[in-house]
Structure formats: structure tokens, C-alpha cells
Design an enzyme around this catalytic site. Sequence first.
Site, short mmCIF file in Angstrom:
data_model
loop_
_atom_site.label_atom_id
_atom_site.label_comp_id
_atom_site.label_asym_id
_atom_site.label_seq_id
_atom_site.Cartn_x
_atom_site.Cartn_y
_atom_site.Cartn_z
N HIS A 41 8.79 -1.20 4.62
CA HIS A 41 8.19 -1.98 3.53
C HIS A 41 6.76 -1.51 3.30
O HIS A 41 5.99 -1.36 4.25
CB HIS A 41 8.22 -3.46 3.91
CG HIS A 41 7.53 -4.37 2.96
ND1 HIS A 41 6.55 -5.25 3.36
CD2 HIS A 41 7.67 -4.55 1.63
CE1 HIS A 41 6.12 -5.94 2.32
NE2 HIS A 41 6.79 -5.53 1.25
N HIS A 84 -1.85 -1.55 -3.05
CA HIS A 84 -1.22 -2.78 -2.58
C HIS A 84 -1.73 -3.95 -3.42
O HIS A 84 -2.86 -4.40 -3.22
CB HIS A 84 -1.54 -3.01 -1.11
CG HIS A 84 -0.72 -4.07 -0.47
ND1 HIS A 84 -0.66 -4.26 0.88
CD2 HIS A 84 0.12 -5.01 -1.01
CE1 HIS A 84 0.15 -5.27 1.15
NE2 HIS A 84 0.63 -5.74 0.01
#
Length: 289
Positions: A41, A84
Site C-alpha cells: 500500500h 501522499h
Amino acid sequence: MRHSIAFSALALAAGSLAADCNGHAELCDRRYSNITFAGAHNSPFVGIGPSDNQFTSPTDQLDQGVRFLQAQARDKDGSPEMCHTSCILEDAGSLQDYLSPIKTWLDGHANEVITLLITNGDAIDINKFGDAFKSTGLDSYVFTPEKQLALDEWPTLADMISSGNRVVVFMDYNMDTSKVPYILDEFAYWFETPFSPTKDNFIQCNIDRPSGASADGRMFLANHNLNIEILPDVLVPAPLDAADTNSIASITSQTDICVKNYGRNPNVVLLDFVSEGDTIAVQNQLNGL
């Protein structure tokens, strides 16, 4: 005698090839859609900060045996950047920076099939992604189906390795296969369990995305990456719990529910900090190896 030697050489070569389908002979004759992959992930976000989801680089993840890499792309000056949530929060470089080492790794590992799942929440022009695959040479490895495939129509790993088309690419939103045919629509092929799970909703296997989808005919991804809610709606990864989260006991407690619900293991178990715990051991176990 010559025939015996020739036959032995061919048998040895065939055995060597069979042993090298993602490291296991047993996987060579299995369809891509009938294999469980441990997934990393947010694979590019490496470190010990609150926005990091891995301790090791994507190529280290591949060296470990992980064959499914997920990554976020965000818009930075009109181009895909590996950020992110926001490039202010964490910027891991350009898409080219991310793809180039993966291409180099594939050059040196001829019998491996990998998958990339890239998010595109900012609706960046899909051609920009195609440009990055082309500039790094990774487009030479991509798998492009002639039509949307049913579960029983996917090729085997051996077929993909033999053809050289051994990188499968999915995107969650804002893809366009008429422009870049090898970046496939994730939710045409998959469903996912709820993402960003916390301890309150961790061990379950409900369908979250796409909304209202049936499990029939789809591969599926189980999100098994634990988060901690430090403020209302503010979640961070849980690195101190990673060894327990990625243990066989923890992962199979979720996959057992998936089997009960859908009659099969998930195709991907998506993990934070794949270098911790039993990542590859559980991948092997779920594949019956």
C-alpha cells in the site's frame, strides 16, 4: 544417446522455466485471476514519518517477493507526481522516478509478473501517464487485453511471461483506455473492502468500492493496512503494530471471512510496511504453496 541427452536438456530447461513463474512452478499454469498477491500500500512513501506507509523502497519490496504495488499520483504542475494526499504533505518524486527503477528491476527478473495500481484522484490527463511509461521503457512490458476479460479469460502467468507482457496496470479513476489501452479500469475488474481501516472496522470483508457492486465476476482486494485516528477524520499508519497486523493470524482472520462470504481468497491483500511480519509466508499460504 544423443536423443536422451537432448530430451534431458529440454526437460531441464522446461523445469527451470516452470520453477520461475513468480518463484513457484505451481503458479505457472494458474490464471492471473486465480492467484493471491501480497500488495504494498502506498509503495513509494518510504520512511518513518506519519505519511509513510513502507520502510523499504519499491524495488526492495519486489526483491522481497511482493508483486503488487499500489501508489498515489497527484497533480504537480500538470504532471503526475507521487504524492501522499498532497505534494505539500509528502512528495516522493515524479512518476518517471517511480517507474524507472521498476523497469530496471524487470529487466533483471525475466520470469516475474507484477501489477501496478495507480490512483488518479486529480484527474490528470491520462496521456501524461502514458508518456511516463513510454519514457521509462516500461510500456514494453505492459499487458493489454483485446477486450474486457472475465475471470476465466485471464492468461496464466506462464503465458504472460512467455509473451513478455507481464506488467498489469490498473487505475482507480479517470483512466481512458481509448487513449492509453493498457491502463485498465480498476473497478471494471475489481472490488475493494473498506480502505483506511481502523481497529473498529478492521477484520471484515464487505464490499466498499464500487458501490453496489456484486462480487461475481470480479477479482477483489482486501485492505489490511491498519490506521490510527489521531484526530477526527485524521488517520495515520500504525508502524509499531505492523508485525502483528501482517502476521499470518491477523491476515487469515480477514481472508477466512472473505472465503466465507465469496467462496475464495482475495486476489490482493494490501499491506503497510510489507517488510514486517509474515508478508510472503501468508502469500504462499493463501496460494496453497
